[in-house]
Structures are given as structure tokens and as C-alpha cells.
Design an enzyme around this catalytic site. Structure first.
Site, PDB file in Angstrom:
ATOM      1  N   ARG A  23       0.844  -1.224   0.000  1.00 20.37           N
ATOM      2  CA  ARG A  23       0.000   0.000   0.000  1.00 20.37           C
ATOM      3  C   ARG A  23       0.866   1.257   0.000  1.00 20.37           C
ATOM      4  O   ARG A  23       0.435   2.314  -0.408  1.00 20.37           O
ATOM      5  CB  ARG A  23      -0.896   0.004   1.243  1.00 20.37           C
ATOM      6  CG  ARG A  23      -1.883  -1.137   1.309  1.00 20.37           C
ATOM      7  CD  ARG A  23      -2.467  -1.252   2.701  1.00 20.37           C
ATOM      8  NE  ARG A  23      -1.390  -1.535   3.675  1.00 20.37           N
ATOM      9  CZ  ARG A  23      -1.578  -1.450   5.003  1.00 20.37           C
ATOM     10  NH1 ARG A  23      -2.751  -1.082   5.508  1.00 20.37           N
ATOM     11  NH2 ARG A  23      -0.582  -1.718   5.819  1.00 20.37           N
ATOM     12  N   GLU A  28       6.589   5.741  12.543  1.00 21.58           N
ATOM     13  CA  GLU A  28       6.277   6.547  13.717  1.00 21.58           C
ATOM     14  C   GLU A  28       7.173   7.779  13.658  1.00 21.58           C
ATOM     15  O   GLU A  28       8.401   7.664  13.717  1.00 21.58           O
ATOM     16  CB  GLU A  28       6.547   5.741  14.998  1.00 21.58           C
ATOM     17  CG  GLU A  28       5.634   4.534  15.163  1.00 21.58           C
ATOM     18  CD  GLU A  28       6.007   3.661  16.357  1.00 21.58           C
ATOM     19  OE1 GLU A  28       7.140   3.826  16.872  1.00 21.58           O
ATOM     20  OE2 GLU A  28       5.190   2.811  16.756  1.00 21.58           O
ATOM     21  N   GLN A  47       3.162  23.151  20.860  1.00 20.61           N
ATOM     22  CA  GLN A  47       2.671  23.768  19.624  1.00 20.61           C
ATOM     23  C   GLN A  47       3.290  23.085  18.426  1.00 20.61           C
ATOM     24  O   GLN A  47       4.491  22.814  18.415  1.00 20.61           O
ATOM     25  CB  GLN A  47       3.043  25.270  19.610  1.00 20.61           C
ATOM     26  CG  GLN A  47       2.560  26.022  18.379  1.00 20.61           C
ATOM     27  CD  GLN A  47       2.795  27.514  18.462  1.00 20.61           C
ATOM     28  OE1 GLN A  47       2.599  28.119  19.528  1.00 20.61           O
ATOM     29  NE2 GLN A  47       3.194  28.140  17.364  1.00 20.61           N
ATOM     30  N   ASP A  48       2.440  22.783  17.445  1.00 22.88           N
ATOM     31  CA  ASP A  48       2.900  22.252  16.155  1.00 22.88           C
ATOM     32  C   ASP A  48       2.802  23.370  15.123  1.00 22.88           C
ATOM     33  O   ASP A  48       1.806  24.093  15.091  1.00 22.88           O
ATOM     34  CB  ASP A  48       2.012  21.091  15.680  1.00 22.88           C
ATOM     35  CG  ASP A  48       2.429  19.743  16.258  1.00 22.88           C
ATOM     36  OD1 ASP A  48       1.826  18.722  15.878  1.00 22.88           O
ATOM     37  OD2 ASP A  48       3.359  19.723  17.093  1.00 22.88           O
ATOM     38  N   ASN A  49       3.839  23.487  14.308  1.00 26.51           N
ATOM     39  CA  ASN A  49       3.809  24.464  13.206  1.00 26.51           C
ATOM     40  C   ASN A  49       4.011  23.739  11.892  1.00 26.51           C
ATOM     41  O   ASN A  49       4.627  22.677  11.840  1.00 26.51           O
ATOM     42  CB  ASN A  49       4.927  25.511  13.369  1.00 26.51           C
ATOM     43  CG  ASN A  49       4.688  26.425  14.551  1.00 26.51           C
ATOM     44  OD1 ASN A  49       3.558  26.587  15.013  1.00 26.51           O
ATOM     45  ND2 ASN A  49       5.755  27.041  15.049  1.00 26.51           N
ATOM     46  N   HIS A  62      16.110  31.907  12.920  1.00 24.11           N
ATOM     47  CA  HIS A  62      15.225  32.443  13.962  1.00 24.11           C
ATOM     48  C   HIS A  62      15.434  31.752  15.309  1.00 24.11           C
ATOM     49  O   HIS A  62      15.815  30.588  15.375  1.00 24.11           O
ATOM     50  CB  HIS A  62      13.756  32.254  13.565  1.00 24.11           C
ATOM     51  CG  HIS A  62      13.389  32.951  12.298  1.00 24.11           C
ATOM     52  ND1 HIS A  62      12.315  32.566  11.523  1.00 24.11           N
ATOM     53  CD2 HIS A  62      13.947  33.990  11.632  1.00 24.11           C
ATOM     54  CE1 HIS A  62      12.238  33.336  10.468  1.00 24.11           C
ATOM     55  NE2 HIS A  62      13.216  34.218  10.502  1.00 24.11           N
ATOM     56  N   HIS A 119      17.606  28.680  14.149  1.00 23.26           N
ATOM     57  CA  HIS A 119      17.208  27.676  13.153  1.00 23.26           C
ATOM     58  C   HIS A 119      16.764  28.353  11.876  1.00 23.26           C
ATOM     59  O   HIS A 119      16.074  29.380  11.905  1.00 23.26           O
ATOM     60  CB  HIS A 119      16.060  26.822  13.700  1.00 23.26           C
ATOM     61  CG  HIS A 119      15.552  25.848  12.696  1.00 23.26           C
ATOM     62  ND1 HIS A 119      14.271  25.894  12.205  1.00 23.26           N
ATOM     63  CD2 HIS A 119      16.168  24.815  12.071  1.00 23.26           C
ATOM     64  CE1 HIS A 119      14.113  24.925  11.315  1.00 23.26           C
ATOM     65  NE2 HIS A 119      15.250  24.252  11.221  1.00 23.26           N
ATOM     66  N   TYR A 132       6.973  21.137  12.413  1.00 19.52           N
ATOM     67  CA  TYR A 132       7.829  21.017  13.600  1.00 19.52           C
ATOM     68  C   TYR A 132       7.043  21.262  14.878  1.00 19.52           C
ATOM     69  O   TYR A 132       6.088  22.028  14.898  1.00 19.52           O
ATOM     70  CB  TYR A 132       9.043  21.947  13.515  1.00 19.52           C
ATOM     71  CG  TYR A 132       8.760  23.398  13.264  1.00 19.52           C
ATOM     72  CD1 TYR A 132       8.429  23.853  11.986  1.00 19.52           C
ATOM     73  CD2 TYR A 132       8.847  24.343  14.283  1.00 19.52           C
ATOM     74  CE1 TYR A 132       8.177  25.196  11.747  1.00 19.52           C
ATOM     75  CE2 TYR A 132       8.611  25.678  14.047  1.00 19.52           C
ATOM     76  CZ  TYR A 132       8.279  26.101  12.785  1.00 19.52           C
ATOM     77  OH  TYR A 132       8.043  27.433  12.540  1.00 19.52           O
ATOM     78  N   GLU A 143      10.702  37.240  19.656  1.00 15.16           N
ATOM     79  CA  GLU A 143      11.337  36.762  18.422  1.00 15.16           C
ATOM     80  C   GLU A 143      12.623  37.513  18.128  1.00 15.16           C
ATOM     81  O   GLU A 143      12.709  38.741  18.307  1.00 15.16           O
ATOM     82  CB  GLU A 143      10.365  36.948  17.237  1.00 15.16           C
ATOM     83  CG  GLU A 143       9.383  35.814  17.071  1.00 15.16           C
ATOM     84  CD  GLU A 143       8.966  35.668  15.611  1.00 15.16           C
ATOM     85  OE1 GLU A 143       8.559  36.662  15.008  1.00 15.16           O
ATOM     86  OE2 GLU A 143       9.084  34.556  15.080  1.00 15.16           O
ATOM     87  N   LYS A 169      11.624  40.981   6.740  1.00 15.26           N
ATOM     88  CA  LYS A 169      12.012  40.831   8.155  1.00 15.26           C
ATOM     89  C   LYS A 169      13.335  40.074   8.269  1.00 15.26           C
ATOM     90  O   LYS A 169      14.238  40.484   8.997  1.00 15.26           O
ATOM     91  CB  LYS A 169      10.906  40.068   8.905  1.00 15.26           C
ATOM     92  CG  LYS A 169      11.188  39.825  10.378  1.00 15.26           C
ATOM     93  CD  LYS A 169      10.151  38.911  11.016  1.00 15.26           C
ATOM     94  CE  LYS A 169      10.419  37.455  10.660  1.00 15.26           C
ATOM     95  NZ  LYS A 169       9.665  36.475  11.488  1.00 15.26           N
ATOM     96  N   ASP A 170      13.468  38.995   7.531  1.00 10.31           N
ATOM     97  CA  ASP A 170      14.670  38.157   7.652  1.00 10.31           C
ATOM     98  C   ASP A 170      15.888  38.860   7.054  1.00 10.31           C
ATOM     99  O   ASP A 170      17.004  38.702   7.540  1.00 10.31           O
ATOM    100  CB  ASP A 170      14.454  36.799   7.002  1.00 10.31           C
ATOM    101  CG  ASP A 170      13.576  35.898   7.855  1.00 10.31           C
ATOM    102  OD1 ASP A 170      13.234  34.785   7.395  1.00 10.31           O
ATOM    103  OD2 ASP A 170      13.222  36.315   8.983  1.00 10.31           O
TER     104      ASP A 170
END
Ligand SMILES: Cc1cn([C@H]2C[C@H](O)[C@@H](COP(=O)(O)OP(=O)(O)O[C@H]3O[C@H](C)C(=O)[C@H](O)[C@H]3O)O2)c(=O)[nH]c1=O
Length: 179
Positions: A23, A28, A47-49, A62, A119, A132, A143, A169-170
Site C-alpha cells: 500500500r 512513527e 505547539q505544532d507548526n 530564527h 534555526h 515542527y 522573536e 524581516k529576515d
């Protein structure tokens, strides 16, 4: 799950056990006990982004300052990135050094970066879906970052500078020495 510590202490590469059948594929992508065993301490992600980027997009470098600092568990769901981590821990023997790794939907490598790291990543494929986990919430007031081409860091992004796509910004982020 194969676990390898990088040159930056506390920064790990996880390679999941991939199960293939007619399939497709199953693996995991996160197991709290395995991660905590490798780290030697507990970790609670809150928190997941997810970001989606086109080829040439460079997001970073960042980090969140002070008590808002985030450890992250990073993986590429689709596409490929050059991922870069800079050690900002002043007490670390690898202070100011960086580590680079290609993360992709194909190699399924998962990168854990501890608090105290900056990162960033460069999208190498036409479309990149990167997800992430963070162990601290987003605090915009905390920030900060380092400009991607800070010569003192000698990061080779392995990509023509003229083809890079960064946010305003970066592009205005400070140099490491200005932090
Ligand atoms: C990080 C973040 C951003 N945002 C909002 C703020 C902006 O309106 C929008 C885009 O934010 P930004 O341009 O900072 O997104 P990235 O450039 O992908 O930033 C991330 O890229 C590098 C590679 C990282 O490791 C950081 O986790 C993170 O800073 O999302 C939120 O609402 N929540 C969040 O947690």
C-alpha cells in the site's frame, strides 16, 4: 529508530523505522519516550507548526529569546530542505558553530534542536512542506534572529544568492555579533 547526536551537543538526528508494504509506507514520526530517553530529560511539546515553501525560500535564522526559547522537533513531510542550526549557547564548546543537514520526505530524517539554537532552512525542491513541534508557545515579542549571510558564521547555503527568497524581516535580521 536510529538516533545520532550531531556535533552540536543536545542536537539529534532521528531516523525512524520505515515499514513498507504494497500500500505504501508507515513510520512513527514522534515517540515521547524514545526522544526523552535520548535526551535524558522530559520534554513537553505545546505547539505544532507547518510551513509550505517554494524553491529558493530561506526562512531564518530564527529563535525566541529568554524564557520563550524553544526546543524544536523538525521534519520535512514533502520535498527537501537544507536545514541549518547555529549554537547560541554561550557555555557550549560549539558556541557560534553551525550544523547543516538535508531533511526530506525521502530520507524521513527528523531533527531535534534544543533551546539556545537559531534555526533556518532553505527550500531545495519546488514545494516543501515542513512541520515542527515546539516546547514553548509563539511569543512574537521574544522573536529574534541572525541574518542568513552573516560572514562570521560562514554558512554555505549551497545555493545562488540571487535566487534566494527571504522576507523583508529576515533580510533585516542582525549579525551574530550584534545580538
Ligand atoms: C513562528 C510563528 C509565526 N506566526 C505568524 C507570524 C507571521 O504572521 C506568519 C509567518 O511568520 P514567520 O515569517 O516568522 O514564519 P517563518 O519564517 O516560517 O518562521 C519560522 O521559521 C524558522 C525556520 C523557525 O524555526 C521558526 O520556528 C519560525 O520563526 O506566521 C505564528 O502565528 N505563529 C508562529 O509560531
Amino acid at each position: 529508530m536510529k538516533i545520532t547526536e550531531t556535533v552540536l551537543k543536545g542536537c539529534y538526528i532521528f531516523e525512524p523505522h520505515v515499514i513498507e508494504d504494497e500500500r505504501g509506507v508507515f513510520f512513527e514520526s514522534f515517540k515521547k519516550n524514545e526522544l526523552e530517553n535520548a535526551l535524558g530529560h522530559t520534554i513537553d511539546f505545546v505547539q505544532d507548526n507547518q510551513s509550505i515553501s517554494k524553491k529558493g525560500v530561506l526562512r531564518g535564522l530564527h529563535f525566541q529569546k529568554g524564557k520563550a526559547a524553544q526546543a524544536k522537533l523538525i521534519r520535512v513531510i514533502d520535498g527537501e530542505v537544507l536545514d541549518v542550526v547555529v549554537d547560541m549557547r554561550t557555555d557550549s564548546p560549539t558556541y557560534s558553530e553551525h550544523f547543516k543537514i538535508n531533511l526530506s520526505g525521502w530520507n524521513k530524517k527528523i531533527l531535534f534542536i534544543p533551546k539556545g539554537m537559531a534555526h533556518g532552512f532553505l527550500a531545495l525542491s519546488d514545494r516543501v512542506v515542513l512541520a515542527y513541534k515546539c516546547d514553548n508557545y509563539y511569543h512574537p515579542e521574544a522573536e529574534s534572529g541572525i541574518v542568513y549571510n552573516d560572514k562570521s558564521l560562514s554558512i554555505d547555503w549551497e545555493f545562488p544568492d540571487k535566487d534566494l527568497i527571504l522576507s523583508d524581516k529576515d533580510l533585516k535580521l542582525p549579525k551574530f555579533s550584534e545580538l
